[in-house]
Design a protein around this motif. Sequence first.
Motif, PDB file in Angstrom:
ATOM      1  N   PRO A  68       0.828  -1.230   0.000  1.00  0.00           N
ATOM      2  CA  PRO A  68       0.000   0.000   0.000  1.00  0.00           C
ATOM      3  C   PRO A  68       0.848   1.259   0.000  1.00  0.00           C
ATOM      4  CG  PRO A  68      -0.558  -1.427   1.873  1.00  0.00           C
ATOM      5  CD  PRO A  68       0.570  -2.078   1.168  1.00  0.00           C
ATOM      6  N   ASN A  69       1.943   1.213   0.755  1.00  0.00           N
ATOM      7  CA  ASN A  69       2.832   2.363   0.870  1.00  0.00           C
ATOM      8  C   ASN A  69       3.433   2.750  -0.483  1.00  0.00           C
ATOM      9  OD1 ASN A  69       4.174   4.363   2.197  1.00  0.00           O
ATOM     10  ND2 ASN A  69       5.855   3.045   2.881  1.00  0.00           N
ATOM     11  N   TYR A  70       3.911   1.761  -1.209  1.00  0.00           N
ATOM     12  CA  TYR A  70       4.576   2.039  -2.481  1.00  0.00           C
ATOM     13  C   TYR A  70       3.577   2.384  -3.578  1.00  0.00           C
ATOM     14  CZ  TYR A  70       9.301   0.891  -1.072  1.00  0.00           C
ATOM     15  OH  TYR A  70      10.526   0.914  -0.490  1.00  0.00           O
ATOM     16  N   LEU A  71       2.436   1.733  -3.544  1.00  0.00           N
ATOM     17  CA  LEU A  71       1.486   1.955  -4.640  1.00  0.00           C
ATOM     18  C   LEU A  71       0.709   3.255  -4.491  1.00  0.00           C
ATOM     19  CD1 LEU A  71       0.190  -1.586  -5.600  1.00  0.00           C
ATOM     20  CD2 LEU A  71       2.027  -0.208  -6.595  1.00  0.00           C
ATOM     21  N   ALA A  72       0.767   3.853  -3.296  1.00  0.00           N
ATOM     22  CA  ALA A  72       0.021   5.099  -3.064  1.00  0.00           C
ATOM     23  C   ALA A  72       0.397   6.165  -4.087  1.00  0.00           C
ATOM     24  CB  ALA A  72       0.270   5.607  -1.645  1.00  0.00           C
ATOM     25  N   PHE A  73       1.701   6.433  -4.227  1.00  0.00           N
ATOM     26  CA  PHE A  73       2.123   7.454  -5.187  1.00  0.00           C
ATOM     27  C   PHE A  73       1.738   7.087  -6.611  1.00  0.00           C
ATOM     28  CE2 PHE A  73       5.282   8.171  -8.515  1.00  0.00           C
ATOM     29  CZ  PHE A  73       5.045   9.522  -8.750  1.00  0.00           C
ATOM     30  N   TYR A  74       1.961   5.832  -6.964  1.00  0.00           N
ATOM     31  CA  TYR A  74       1.777   5.446  -8.353  1.00  0.00           C
ATOM     32  C   TYR A  74       0.301   5.452  -8.759  1.00  0.00           C
ATOM     33  CZ  TYR A  74       6.700   4.504  -8.466  1.00  0.00           C
ATOM     34  OH  TYR A  74       8.051   4.664  -8.426  1.00  0.00           O
ATOM     35  N   ASP A 133       4.967  -4.818 -10.390  1.00  0.00           N
ATOM     36  CA  ASP A 133       4.054  -4.763 -11.534  1.00  0.00           C
ATOM     37  C   ASP A 133       3.118  -3.562 -11.436  1.00  0.00           C
ATOM     38  OD1 ASP A 133       5.096  -6.927 -12.808  1.00  0.00           O
ATOM     39  OD2 ASP A 133       3.564  -8.356 -12.147  1.00  0.00           O
ATOM     40  N   GLY A 134       2.606  -3.327 -10.220  1.00  0.00           N
ATOM     41  CA  GLY A 134       1.713  -2.186 -10.020  1.00  0.00           C
ATOM     42  C   GLY A 134       2.401  -0.869 -10.345  1.00  0.00           C
ATOM     43  N   VAL A 139       3.385   3.688 -14.292  1.00  0.00           N
ATOM     44  CA  VAL A 139       4.313   4.556 -15.022  1.00  0.00           C
ATOM     45  C   VAL A 139       4.090   4.418 -16.529  1.00  0.00           C
ATOM     46  CG1 VAL A 139       6.751   4.992 -15.543  1.00  0.00           C
ATOM     47  CG2 VAL A 139       6.040   4.556 -13.182  1.00  0.00           C
ATOM     48  N   ALA A 140       3.995   3.179 -16.993  1.00  0.00           N
ATOM     49  CA  ALA A 140       3.809   2.950 -18.427  1.00  0.00           C
ATOM     50  C   ALA A 140       2.503   3.594 -18.916  1.00  0.00           C
ATOM     51  CB  ALA A 140       3.818   1.452 -18.735  1.00  0.00           C
ATOM     52  N   ASP A 141       1.426   3.431 -18.139  1.00  0.00           N
ATOM     53  CA  ASP A 141       0.135   4.013 -18.526  1.00  0.00           C
ATOM     54  C   ASP A 141       0.204   5.540 -18.553  1.00  0.00           C
ATOM     55  OD1 ASP A 141      -0.930   1.543 -18.834  1.00  0.00           O
ATOM     56  OD2 ASP A 141      -2.056   1.521 -16.950  1.00  0.00           O
ATOM     57  N   ALA A 142       0.881   6.097 -17.542  1.00  0.00           N
ATOM     58  CA  ALA A 142       1.012   7.556 -17.499  1.00  0.00           C
ATOM     59  C   ALA A 142       1.751   8.065 -18.742  1.00  0.00           C
ATOM     60  CB  ALA A 142       1.744   7.983 -16.230  1.00  0.00           C
ATOM     61  N   LEU A 143       2.800   7.344 -19.130  1.00  0.00           N
ATOM     62  CA  LEU A 143       3.555   7.746 -20.327  1.00  0.00           C
ATOM     63  C   LEU A 143       2.689   7.610 -21.582  1.00  0.00           C
ATOM     64  CD1 LEU A 143       7.047   6.163 -19.504  1.00  0.00           C
ATOM     65  CD2 LEU A 143       6.472   8.608 -19.566  1.00  0.00           C
ATOM     66  N   TYR A 165      13.083   2.895 -15.797  1.00  0.00           N
ATOM     67  CA  TYR A 165      12.913   3.840 -14.688  1.00  0.00           C
ATOM     68  C   TYR A 165      12.961   3.118 -13.342  1.00  0.00           C
ATOM     69  CZ  TYR A 165      10.203   6.531 -11.281  1.00  0.00           C
ATOM     70  OH  TYR A 165       9.777   7.131 -10.136  1.00  0.00           O
ATOM     71  N   LEU A 166      12.189   2.048 -13.210  1.00  0.00           N
ATOM     72  CA  LEU A 166      12.184   1.293 -11.947  1.00  0.00           C
ATOM     73  C   LEU A 166      13.549   0.679 -11.655  1.00  0.00           C
ATOM     74  CD1 LEU A 166       8.769  -0.586 -11.858  1.00  0.00           C
ATOM     75  CD2 LEU A 166       9.480   1.434 -10.566  1.00  0.00           C
ATOM     76  N   SER A 167      14.177   0.147 -12.702  1.00  0.00           N
ATOM     77  CA  SER A 167      15.496  -0.453 -12.528  1.00  0.00           C
ATOM     78  C   SER A 167      16.501   0.575 -12.019  1.00  0.00           C
ATOM     79  CB  SER A 167      15.986  -1.036 -13.854  1.00  0.00           C
ATOM     80  OG  SER A 167      15.130  -2.072 -14.280  1.00  0.00           O
ATOM     81  N   SER A 168      16.499   1.747 -12.633  1.00  0.00           N
ATOM     82  CA  SER A 168      17.443   2.790 -12.239  1.00  0.00           C
ATOM     83  C   SER A 168      17.148   3.280 -10.833  1.00  0.00           C
ATOM     84  CB  SER A 168      17.376   3.956 -13.221  1.00  0.00           C
ATOM     85  OG  SER A 168      17.754   3.522 -14.507  1.00  0.00           O
ATOM     86  N   LEU A 169      15.882   3.420 -10.520  1.00  0.00           N
ATOM     87  CA  LEU A 169      15.490   3.901  -9.200  1.00  0.00           C
ATOM     88  C   LEU A 169      15.946   2.930  -8.119  1.00  0.00           C
ATOM     89  CD1 LEU A 169      13.939   6.010  -7.602  1.00  0.00           C
ATOM     90  CD2 LEU A 169      11.846   4.723  -8.020  1.00  0.00           C
ATOM     91  N   GLU A 170      15.590   1.671  -8.273  1.00  0.00           N
ATOM     92  CA  GLU A 170      15.958   0.685  -7.249  1.00  0.00           C
ATOM     93  C   GLU A 170      17.466   0.454  -7.233  1.00  0.00           C
ATOM     94  OE1 GLU A 170      14.082  -0.102  -4.961  1.00  0.00           O
ATOM     95  OE2 GLU A 170      12.124   0.419  -5.765  1.00  0.00           O
ATOM     96  N   GLY A 171      18.063   0.460  -8.406  1.00  0.00           N
ATOM     97  CA  GLY A 171      19.513   0.306  -8.476  1.00  0.00           C
ATOM     98  C   GLY A 171      20.248   1.436  -7.786  1.00  0.00           C
TER      99      GLY A 171
END
Lengths: 201, 201
Positions: A68-74, A133-134, A139-143, A165-171
């Motif tokens: 819930p915490n992570y998906l809130a922003f997205y 996945d969420g 992100v993909a839909d927003a783009l 984007y997710l890869s770079s962020l987590e990396g």
Amino acid sequence: MYLCAVKNADTRERILHRMYGDIHKNGFQGLRADKVVADMDITKGALYHYFPSKQSIGIAVVDEIIKPNYLAFYRALNQSIGHPIDQIKAHIVELSRIMDDENIALGCPLNNLIQEMSPIDEVFRLQLKSVIDGMYRSVADALRRGQAAGLVKENIDPDAVANFYLSSLEGSFGIAKVQKSVPMFRSSMDMLCQFMESLRK
Amino acid sequence: MYLCAVKNADTRERILHRMYGDIHKNGFQGLRADKVVADMDITKGALYHYFPSKQSIGIAVVDEIIKPNYLAFYRALNQSIGHPIDQIKAHIVELSRIMDDENIALGCPLNNLIQEMSPIDEVFRLQLKSVIDGMYRSVADALRRGQAAGLVKENIDPDAVANFYLSSLEGSFGIAKVQKSVPMFRSSMDMLCQFMESLRK
DNA sequence: AAAGGTACATACTAGTTGGTATGCACGCAA
DNA sequence: TTGCGTGCATACCAACTAGTATGTACCTTT
């Protein structure tokens, strides 16, 4: 006594939040669930009253706290009508701002669990994947909506960009963690902002 | 018997390579050193003859297997006189090519250890950091040389780019791991190539 | 050939880990 | 008021984990 009733009502959640903290520090395999509850002046009886096993604690942490915490922003990204690139950049800037030494040293809780648990526990992996996945889809839909509205370059692949984007962020969390360096993390976030900016039409 | 002498000569390295494999699968905290050697028909006597503790096994794996292995490519980057962006892209393409389902599911050994061990063991963290630092400097130096030779845009910060490159690379392993998806990894590598290409003068 | 070091094998162990079994106080519905 | 479910506490336990202690075969050095 209603005070007790109130206390009882959230014992499970209090345990869960402490478990989340301990997993963040020591990893799931490093979690000593009985010591964590002992530290709260709660016994194993209470712990195993609410959770049938250690694994179930980890799954509940992912499901009820991390997800819930992570998906809130997205989710907000999906409902808003602003410029998707501005929104994503705002999120990156916000992350840059709130991360301090301790958070950087401990790393991203989601990324930590992914790296530790994905290969050794398929139940864990699928829960963690559902979080990723969420985020990915939002992100993909927003783009895609950005492209449709003429705000984002048409020649980019929204799925590929979202994944990168997710890869770079987590990396960035991961590399900053071994460096124990907030500036390194912020530098990475700056580069990620530049990259996102390059997608603007 | 010289046959035995030959066998003895590399027992330590044989153990080390198996430990590397088990750590890759189960993580360091998940490593069961005695079971690994038992699987090799070697006893704990031999294990503790060569390694004083479990931690020393992990450190030796980083120092003697992971570090030389990872720095091999990056050292080549420093000695060669080719175009740095072509060289880095070639490395990315090579990684894309050799990663199969199993390797993606298990993740990058270096990244795995960073995420698991950095926050809980400072000795580990410093060893792992030295590997990352080596990679980081090689990339940054290559980009600087590229700038000096007029091959790379002058307005980019080689240190920031090197840091972002490593973050994206390791992050791509991490995200592909929870997805168990080689195509996702390759997609990330493609994006990373595009990003590197954008630095060419 | 005596002595000492190297390279293991075998047996044992203290402490930990992830539970289980049981009991019991309390609130509440019948 | 009795019975039952919830919410814990206490005590116990088997398996495991990371070692240690000891022995011994072989090789090398003197």
